[in-house]
Design an enzyme around this catalytic site. Structure first.
Site, PDB file in Angstrom:
ATOM      1  N   THR A  45       0.833  -1.211   0.000  1.00 45.44           N
ATOM      2  CA  THR A  45       0.000   0.000   0.000  1.00 45.44           C
ATOM      3  C   THR A  45       0.866   1.259   0.000  1.00 45.44           C
ATOM      4  O   THR A  45       0.562   2.242  -0.674  1.00 45.44           O
ATOM      5  CB  THR A  45      -0.907   0.006   1.254  1.00 45.44           C
ATOM      6  OG1 THR A  45      -1.727  -1.150   1.210  1.00 45.44           O
ATOM      7  CG2 THR A  45      -1.777   1.243   1.316  1.00 45.44           C
ATOM      8  N   HIS A  48       2.025   1.901  -3.420  1.00 41.90           N
ATOM      9  CA  HIS A  48       0.948   2.502  -4.232  1.00 41.90           C
ATOM     10  C   HIS A  48       0.839   3.999  -3.927  1.00 41.90           C
ATOM     11  O   HIS A  48       0.594   4.811  -4.816  1.00 41.90           O
ATOM     12  CB  HIS A  48      -0.407   1.845  -3.939  1.00 41.90           C
ATOM     13  CG  HIS A  48      -0.465   0.389  -4.289  1.00 41.90           C
ATOM     14  ND1 HIS A  48       0.094  -0.110  -5.441  1.00 41.90           N
ATOM     15  CD2 HIS A  48      -1.013  -0.672  -3.651  1.00 41.90           C
ATOM     16  CE1 HIS A  48      -0.111  -1.421  -5.481  1.00 41.90           C
ATOM     17  NE2 HIS A  48      -0.767  -1.787  -4.406  1.00 41.90           N
ATOM     18  N   HIS A  68       1.241   1.895   8.191  1.00 39.03           N
ATOM     19  CA  HIS A  68       0.153   1.349   9.018  1.00 39.03           C
ATOM     20  C   HIS A  68       0.535   0.046   9.712  1.00 39.03           C
ATOM     21  O   HIS A  68      -0.258  -0.520  10.427  1.00 39.03           O
ATOM     22  CB  HIS A  68      -1.099   1.140   8.160  1.00 39.03           C
ATOM     23  CG  HIS A  68      -0.857   0.234   6.993  1.00 39.03           C
ATOM     24  ND1 HIS A  68      -0.394   0.694   5.786  1.00 39.03           N
ATOM     25  CD2 HIS A  68      -0.966  -1.107   6.870  1.00 39.03           C
ATOM     26  CE1 HIS A  68      -0.239  -0.327   4.964  1.00 39.03           C
ATOM     27  NE2 HIS A  68      -0.570  -1.431   5.592  1.00 39.03           N
ATOM     28  N   CYS A 101     -22.687   1.309   9.918  1.00 38.47           N
ATOM     29  CA  CYS A 101     -23.264   0.858   8.646  1.00 38.47           C
ATOM     30  C   CYS A 101     -23.803  -0.571   8.789  1.00 38.47           C
ATOM     31  O   CYS A 101     -23.496  -1.275   9.752  1.00 38.47           O
ATOM     32  CB  CYS A 101     -22.226   0.946   7.523  1.00 38.47           C
ATOM     33  SG  CYS A 101     -20.942  -0.318   7.586  1.00 38.47           S
ATOM     34  N   CYS A 104     -21.103  -3.288   9.254  1.00 37.38           N
ATOM     35  CA  CYS A 104     -20.549  -3.304  10.620  1.00 37.38           C
ATOM     36  C   CYS A 104     -21.544  -3.968  11.567  1.00 37.38           C
ATOM     37  O   CYS A 104     -21.177  -4.824  12.376  1.00 37.38           O
ATOM     38  CB  CYS A 104     -20.255  -1.885  11.103  1.00 37.38           C
ATOM     39  SG  CYS A 104     -18.689  -1.216  10.504  1.00 37.38           S
ATOM     40  N   CYS A 112     -16.600  -2.702   6.161  1.00 38.12           N
ATOM     41  CA  CYS A 112     -17.308  -1.444   6.458  1.00 38.12           C
ATOM     42  C   CYS A 112     -17.270  -0.490   5.256  1.00 38.12           C
ATOM     43  O   CYS A 112     -16.212  -0.269   4.668  1.00 38.12           O
ATOM     44  CB  CYS A 112     -16.651  -0.779   7.669  1.00 38.12           C
ATOM     45  SG  CYS A 112     -17.242   0.900   7.978  1.00 38.12           S
ATOM     46  N   ILE A 180       3.354 -11.446   1.995  1.00 45.24           N
ATOM     47  CA  ILE A 180       2.139 -12.115   2.492  1.00 45.24           C
ATOM     48  C   ILE A 180       2.081 -13.563   2.005  1.00 45.24           C
ATOM     49  O   ILE A 180       1.737 -14.470   2.766  1.00 45.24           O
ATOM     50  CB  ILE A 180       0.868 -11.316   2.109  1.00 45.24           C
ATOM     51  CG1 ILE A 180       0.884  -9.970   2.853  1.00 45.24           C
ATOM     52  CG2 ILE A 180      -0.399 -12.095   2.453  1.00 45.24           C
ATOM     53  CD1 ILE A 180      -0.288  -9.055   2.555  1.00 45.24           C
TER      54      ILE A 180
HETATM   55 ZN    ZN Z   1      -0.231  -3.471   5.067  1.00 46.48          ZN
HETATM   56 ZN    ZN Z   2     -19.256   0.487   8.989  1.00 45.80          ZN
END
Ligand code: ZN
Ligand code: ZN
Length: 345
Positions: A45, A48, A68, A101, A104, A112, A180
């Site tokens: 990510t 990207h 993250h 939502c 969720c 979500c 991964i």
């Molecule tokens: Zn990641």
């Molecule tokens: Zn949600």
């Protein structure tokens, strides 16, 4: 404590535009915790975002601190968070769910519709300190190595994929040996797969796959991968494919070599549509199963159990660099001569 911190910021739209900035240390808002980051990891990510691909264009409004994947200690809590959390070693679920939502409320927080992602929509962890919602701060086992704890978020994707179908006693093919896919090889073995066959053209990654537990690594370039795979799997093909290559040809081949009645779990994201022979695939009873992120927090519970009982995926770490050397890290990743790169703030 200093009042400012170093962090890596996507400073503006467009390719590149990553800079080391000095920013004020954030204070945790209501329901948040402040974490001192010990070790952080570069994800696809982040590449990207650096390259400013459509994924990033649609979601980001720079300047934003990126990153993250990390582990660190909670050093301060915001209003409404128990002071007992101070001192806990944590990693983070990177998806911030809305809890309002329909998805969720249906227990599918990983899907979500209002998801905000750490290091994408909100400031991330390529920094000395990061604030995150308390509920996203998942308590780590300090007895597990720092490298493993810094990679719980991507490991969760591997564990999510590997727990979608039963792997015990099965022949499992893993397509794509990025970090991964490599972690998935270790997870599949730990979950009792009879044989793990990886598919990977890059010889550096193929070598790593053997170290991570693969019984065999096939190079799809220069061979008929469908025939080769069937030959290695009793003439019938693997029971399960865990797909992490995002490669269109690789995915099409998997739909051909998968055993009748088998399952393909799709974790890789192709950047274009994949033409599929429905009859050849579904008349043979093949299941195609998509996954997104990690189930909150079922996947985390399983992952914790696997790590607590000795699983180690640190073999997919090729470099640990000081955070300031992020440019070098991205160059190494682009060269194909790196696996997972960790940054130390
Ligand atoms: Zn990641
Ligand atoms: Zn949600």
């Amino acid at each position: 404590m200093n009042k400012t911190m170093k962090c890596i910021v996507k400073v503006s739209a467009g390719p590149g535009n990553l800079e080391l900035w000095e920013k004020p240390i954030p204070s945790p808002g209501p329901g948040e915790v402040l974490v001192k980051v010990h070790l952080t990891a570069i994800c696809g990510t982040d590449i990207h975002i650096k390259d400013w691909e459509e994924f990033a264009q649609k979601r980001m409004s720079p300047p934003t601190t990126i990153g993250h994947e990390f582990c660190g200690n909670i050093i301060e809590v915001g209003p409404g968070v128990s002071k007992e959390r101070i001192g806990q070693l944590v990693s983070a679920e990177s998806h911030i769910a809305c809890h309002k939502c329909s998805l969720c409320l249906d227990g599918k927080e990983n899907l979500c519709v209002n998801t905000k992602a750490i290091g994408v929509h909100v400031d991330g962890c390529f920094a000395e300190y990061v604030t995150i919602p308390s509920e996203n701060a998942y308590v780590c086992n300090p007895a597990v190595s720092e490298e493993n704890n810094a990679m719980l978020e991507p490991l969760g994707v591997a564990v999510h994929a590997a727990t979608k179908v039963e792997l015990g006693g099965k022949i499992v093919a893993i397509t794509g040996c990025g970090p991964i896919g490599l972690m998935a090889a270790t997870v599949a073995k730990k979950l009792g797969a009879a044989k793990v066959i990886c598919v990977e053209p890059n010889s550096y990654r193929a070598e790593a796959a053997y170290k991570m537990g693969a019984d065999l690594v096939l190079n799809p370039i220069g061979c008929d991968i469908v025939e080769e795979m069937k030959r290695e799997c009793e003439g019938l093909g693997p029971d399960v494919v865990l797909e992490f290559s995002g490669n269109v040809g690789g995915i099409q081949a998997a739909t051909k070599y998968i055993r009748a009645g088998g399952s393909i779990v799709v974790g890789g994201l192709p950047n274009r549509e994949v033409p599929l022979n429905f009859t050849e695939t579904f008349y043979r009873g093949v299941n195609l199963i998509g996954i997104s992120g990690r189930e909150m927090y079922h996947t985390w519970k399983v992952m914790k159990g696997l790590l607590d009982s000795g699983m180690d995926v640190s073999g997919c770490v090729s470099h640990i660099l000081p955070m300031e050397e992020f440019d070098k890290a991205f160059e190494l990743l682009a060269s194909g001569q790196a696996l997972k790169i960790l940054l130390r703030p």
